[in-house]
Every structure is written in structure tokens, then in C-alpha cells.
Scaffold this motif. Structure first.
Motif, PDB file in Angstrom:
ATOM      1  N   ASN A 263       0.960  -1.257   0.550  1.00 29.32           N
ATOM      2  CA  ASN A 263      -0.472  -0.066   0.117  1.00 29.32           C
ATOM      3  C   ASN A 263       0.841   1.289  -0.046  1.00 29.32           C
ATOM      4  O   ASN A 263       0.183   1.815  -1.212  1.00 29.32           O
ATOM      5  CB  ASN A 263      -1.204   0.368   1.379  1.00 29.32           C
ATOM      6  CG  ASN A 263      -2.035  -1.109   1.459  1.00 29.32           C
ATOM      7  OD1 ASN A 263      -2.080  -1.888   0.008  1.00 29.32           O
ATOM      8  ND2 ASN A 263      -2.868  -1.710   1.932  1.00 29.32           N
ATOM      9  N   ASP A 264       1.617   1.287   0.331  1.00 34.85           N
ATOM     10  CA  ASP A 264       2.489   2.491   1.021  1.00 34.85           C
ATOM     11  C   ASP A 264       3.011   3.141  -0.463  1.00 34.85           C
ATOM     12  O   ASP A 264       3.759   3.440  -0.653  1.00 34.85           O
ATOM     13  CB  ASP A 264       4.172   1.840   1.556  1.00 34.85           C
ATOM     14  CG  ASP A 264       4.605   3.267   1.894  1.00 34.85           C
ATOM     15  OD1 ASP A 264       4.261   4.034   2.527  1.00 34.85           O
ATOM     16  OD2 ASP A 264       6.369   3.207   1.521  1.00 34.85           O
ATOM     17  N   ARG A 265       3.907   1.439  -1.432  1.00 29.55           N
ATOM     18  CA  ARG A 265       4.237   1.595  -2.188  1.00 29.55           C
ATOM     19  C   ARG A 265       3.105   2.623  -3.516  1.00 29.55           C
ATOM     20  O   ARG A 265       3.780   2.867  -5.057  1.00 29.55           O
ATOM     21  CB  ARG A 265       4.965   0.266  -3.157  1.00 29.55           C
ATOM     22  CG  ARG A 265       6.439   0.101  -2.387  1.00 29.55           C
ATOM     23  CD  ARG A 265       6.608  -1.579  -3.410  1.00 29.55           C
ATOM     24  NE  ARG A 265       5.536  -1.986  -2.820  1.00 29.55           N
ATOM     25  CZ  ARG A 265       5.492  -3.353  -2.213  1.00 29.55           C
ATOM     26  NH1 ARG A 265       6.889  -3.236  -0.970  1.00 29.55           N
ATOM     27  NH2 ARG A 265       5.226  -4.283  -2.800  1.00 29.55           N
ATOM     28  N   GLU A 266       2.173   1.704  -3.386  1.00 24.49           N
ATOM     29  CA  GLU A 266       1.175   2.683  -4.712  1.00 24.49           C
ATOM     30  C   GLU A 266       1.270   3.794  -4.282  1.00 24.49           C
ATOM     31  O   GLU A 266       0.770   4.875  -5.002  1.00 24.49           O
ATOM     32  CB  GLU A 266      -0.542   1.682  -4.077  1.00 24.49           C
ATOM     33  CG  GLU A 266      -0.085  -0.138  -4.306  1.00 24.49           C
ATOM     34  CD  GLU A 266      -1.332  -0.646  -4.477  1.00 24.49           C
ATOM     35  OE1 GLU A 266      -2.132  -0.060  -3.862  1.00 24.49           O
ATOM     36  OE2 GLU A 266      -1.278  -1.878  -4.506  1.00 24.49           O
ATOM     37  N   ARG A 267       0.879   4.493  -2.936  1.00 27.56           N
ATOM     38  CA  ARG A 267       0.177   5.748  -2.997  1.00 27.56           C
ATOM     39  C   ARG A 267       1.721   6.794  -2.881  1.00 27.56           C
ATOM     40  O   ARG A 267       1.371   7.337  -3.190  1.00 27.56           O
ATOM     41  CB  ARG A 267       0.184   5.738  -0.686  1.00 27.56           C
ATOM     42  CG  ARG A 267      -1.055   4.985  -0.009  1.00 27.56           C
ATOM     43  CD  ARG A 267      -0.780   5.796   0.863  1.00 27.56           C
ATOM     44  NE  ARG A 267       0.213   5.153   1.877  1.00 27.56           N
ATOM     45  CZ  ARG A 267      -0.316   4.273   2.242  1.00 27.56           C
ATOM     46  NH1 ARG A 267      -1.136   3.422   2.345  1.00 27.56           N
ATOM     47  NH2 ARG A 267       0.737   3.811   3.344  1.00 27.56           N
ATOM     48  N   ARG A 268       3.089   6.132  -2.994  1.00 28.06           N
ATOM     49  CA  ARG A 268       4.188   6.719  -3.269  1.00 28.06           C
ATOM     50  C   ARG A 268       3.639   7.076  -4.767  1.00 28.06           C
ATOM     51  O   ARG A 268       4.609   7.700  -5.354  1.00 28.06           O
ATOM     52  CB  ARG A 268       5.503   5.647  -3.124  1.00 28.06           C
ATOM     53  CG  ARG A 268       6.025   6.522  -1.335  1.00 28.06           C
ATOM     54  CD  ARG A 268       7.047   5.042  -1.416  1.00 28.06           C
ATOM     55  NE  ARG A 268       7.342   5.428   0.127  1.00 28.06           N
ATOM     56  CZ  ARG A 268       8.365   6.469   0.111  1.00 28.06           C
ATOM     57  NH1 ARG A 268       8.894   7.042  -0.342  1.00 28.06           N
ATOM     58  NH2 ARG A 268       8.747   5.786   2.131  1.00 28.06           N
ATOM     59  N   ARG A 269       2.986   6.280  -5.367  1.00 26.74           N
ATOM     60  CA  ARG A 269       3.173   5.906  -7.056  1.00 26.74           C
ATOM     61  C   ARG A 269       2.338   7.308  -7.947  1.00 26.74           C
ATOM     62  O   ARG A 269       1.913   7.320  -8.647  1.00 26.74           O
ATOM     63  CB  ARG A 269       3.245   5.083  -7.862  1.00 26.74           C
ATOM     64  CG  ARG A 269       4.380   4.013  -7.718  1.00 26.74           C
ATOM     65  CD  ARG A 269       4.330   2.676  -8.894  1.00 26.74           C
ATOM     66  NE  ARG A 269       2.533   1.990  -8.711  1.00 26.74           N
ATOM     67  CZ  ARG A 269       2.994   1.205  -7.370  1.00 26.74           C
ATOM     68  NH1 ARG A 269       3.875   0.064  -6.792  1.00 26.74           N
ATOM     69  NH2 ARG A 269       2.692   0.146  -7.020  1.00 26.74           N
ATOM     70  N   THR A 270       1.470   7.519  -6.591  1.00 27.48           N
ATOM     71  CA  THR A 270       0.529   8.628  -7.449  1.00 27.48           C
ATOM     72  C   THR A 270       0.531  10.051  -6.709  1.00 27.48           C
ATOM     73  O   THR A 270       1.309   9.939  -6.427  1.00 27.48           O
ATOM     74  CB  THR A 270      -1.194   7.961  -6.259  1.00 27.48           C
ATOM     75  OG1 THR A 270      -1.133   8.035  -4.879  1.00 27.48           O
ATOM     76  CG2 THR A 270      -1.343   6.436  -6.883  1.00 27.48           C
TER      77      THR A 270
END
Length: 270
Positions: A263-270
Motif C-alpha cells: 500500500n505504501d508503494r502504491e501511495r508513493r506512485r500516485t
């Protein structure tokens, strides 16, 4: 063609299967089955033993081309050698991988923070194998185990890992307390899965370097090792269940870490 159970080579293989001391001295372990043997890297494949019937199949001939040392065994003798009820006809001698604490406590290959499983006096081979297999699926970067934990190279552990033992780095330490001090000094937070945990496991942050302490199936963690944790955490239970199987509990914690990091990686990509 080996046709006798009295053959010296087969006695050697049998000793590797039955005796942890022999495995340690020889630096080898035994893997069995088509899927497991197919995943062994060429540089770790010391020898192959093929049953007569399996060696005649196209798959058997492909296996024979992978190793410099290939031994053919009659079907009857192979069945007596096998550690399984329905042998598939292929057995390998595999070179052990040597790791030290620094190999498992650093950043992951993708640059992510360390994600460790730390085991004290775990005794069930199936539990250890399941933890390693689940750990690979959860992105575990390494396993640390004390000398009283079941031998990771026993045939039952190897079989339970379904090949993950070849890819998940692990280290066995003589002094677990000293190893934990080293991990803490490197910035890894230690979480003890414990019935006395005040916080539930899903309320913690596992984005940084973490190590989960899992104890003996019957007795849990020793007081000394549990006291070294930065936090004691618990997995809340419904119904009349007091606690989970050690491998299940470890899997819950590892996959919660995987969820948070994904989830943290996904947040960083958005």
C-alpha cells in the motif's frame, strides 16, 4: 545401475537424510521430487539419483543432462531410499548455502527495508517449512533461527518449503540474544508474537526494518528473548481459540507487513 540397498553411495545418501551431523559435515542436503529438483540452481546441484523407470522418460532424460554426476537406481531400491510414500523417481544432493547475519539483515534486493522472521526453539519441521514458503510469498528478506530450532535441511522441512528454501536466505546462530542485539543496533525493530501483547498486530507500523519473534510451539518465547522485543503484539482471537499455530501466526504477521508495504508503494506512485 545400482540394484542393492547395500551400495555405499546409497548408504551415504541415507545418512544425509537421517543425520543432521552428516549434513553439517558434508555441506549437503537431500531434495526429492520433480518440482523441487527442477528448481535447484546448477551450481548447487552436486548429484542426481534417478530411478530406472523415470530415467527412461523425456523428463528423466532432461534431468540427466543437468548434473555431471548422475546415478541410476532400480525402481525397487529407489523406493526403499525415498522419504516419500509415492516417489517420483528423482532425488538430488544439493550444496548448502552459507549465510551470516549481515546477509539477512541488510536491505532487500529491491532496496526495501529488512523483513525478518526470528525463530526460537521451533521444533516442528512442517511449521518451519511452511514459514519459509509463506515468507517467500510475503517478501521476507531472511530467517534467523537459534541452534535449538529443527534442522532446516531435514527432508521434511525441505519438502514443506516447496522450493522456497532455495531462495529465502537464512542463518542459524549459536547465541540468539547476541544476534538480536546486533539487529537492534542496525535499526531493526523487534516484535514478539506473545499472548501478553498489549497491542494488536495490525496497529503497528512495519514499513521500516522489522523482525518477528516466534517461539516454541508448546512454550512460546523464553522470557529472556521476549524481553528483547521492542513491542509485544498479539493476534486477537474470536470464539474460544486462545492462539494460532506458530506457522499460521507467523504468516499473519508477514503478510500484514507485505500489505502495508504494498500500500505504501502504491501511495508513493500516485
Amino acid at each position: 545401475m545400482i540394484t542393492s540397498t547395500a551400495n555405499k553411495q546409497l548408504k551415504y545418501v541415507s545418512a544425509l537424510m537421517r543425520r543432521p551431523k552428516t549434513r553439517r559435515e558434508e555441506g549437503l542436503f537431500v531434495a526429492e521430487g520433480v518440482r523441487m529438483c527442477a528448481e535447484i540452481p546448477d551450481d548447487r546441484l552436486a548429484a542426481l539419483y534417478l530411478s530406472q523407470s523415470f530415467s527412461a522418460t523425456p523428463e528423466g532424460r532432461r534431468f540427466a543432462g543437468r548434473a555431471e554426476r548422475v546415478e541410476y537406481v532400480s525402481d525397487e531400491v529407489f523406493r526403499s531410499l525415498s522419504d516419500t510414500q509415492t516417489p517420483q523417481g528423482v532425488l538430488a544432493l544439493v550444496r548448502q548455502r552459507s549465510c551470516v547475519l549481515a546477509d539477512v539483515s541488510g536491505p532487500a534486493a529491491d532496496g526495501g527495508a529488512p523483513h525478518l522472521l526470528i525463530l526460537e526453539r521451533l521444533q516442528d519441521p512442517g511449521n518451519l517449512g511452511t514459514m519459509i514458503r509463506a515468507g517467500e510469498g510475503a517478501g521476507l528478506t531472511g530467517v534467523v533461527m537459534d541452534a535449538d530450532t529443527v534442522d532446516v535441511y531435514s527432508p521434511k522441512v525441505i519438502r514443506s518449503t516447496m522450493g522456497s528454501v532455495l531462495r529465502v536466505p537464512f542463518v542459524c546462530v549459536d547465541d540468539l540474544g547476541a544476534a538480536l542485539h546486533t539487529l537492534k543496533e542496525s535499526g531493526i525493530r523487534l516484535f514478539a508474537a506473545h499472548l501478553d501483547g498489549e497491542k494488536t498486530y495490525d496497529r503497528e507500523d512495519y514499513l521500516g526494518g522489522v523482525g518477528f519473534l516466534i517461539g516454541n510451539e508448546a512454550n512460546g518465547l523464553s522470557d529472556e528473548i521476549a524481553a528483547m522485543a521492542d513491542e509485544k503484539i498479539r493476534i486477537p482471537m474470536a470464539g474460544q481459540v486462545e492462539s494460532l499455530n506458530a506457522a499460521v501466526a507467523a504468516s499473519v504477521l508477514m503478510f500484514e507487513t507485505a500489505r502495508q508495504r504494498r500500500n505504501d508503494r502504491e501511495r508513493r506512485r500516485t
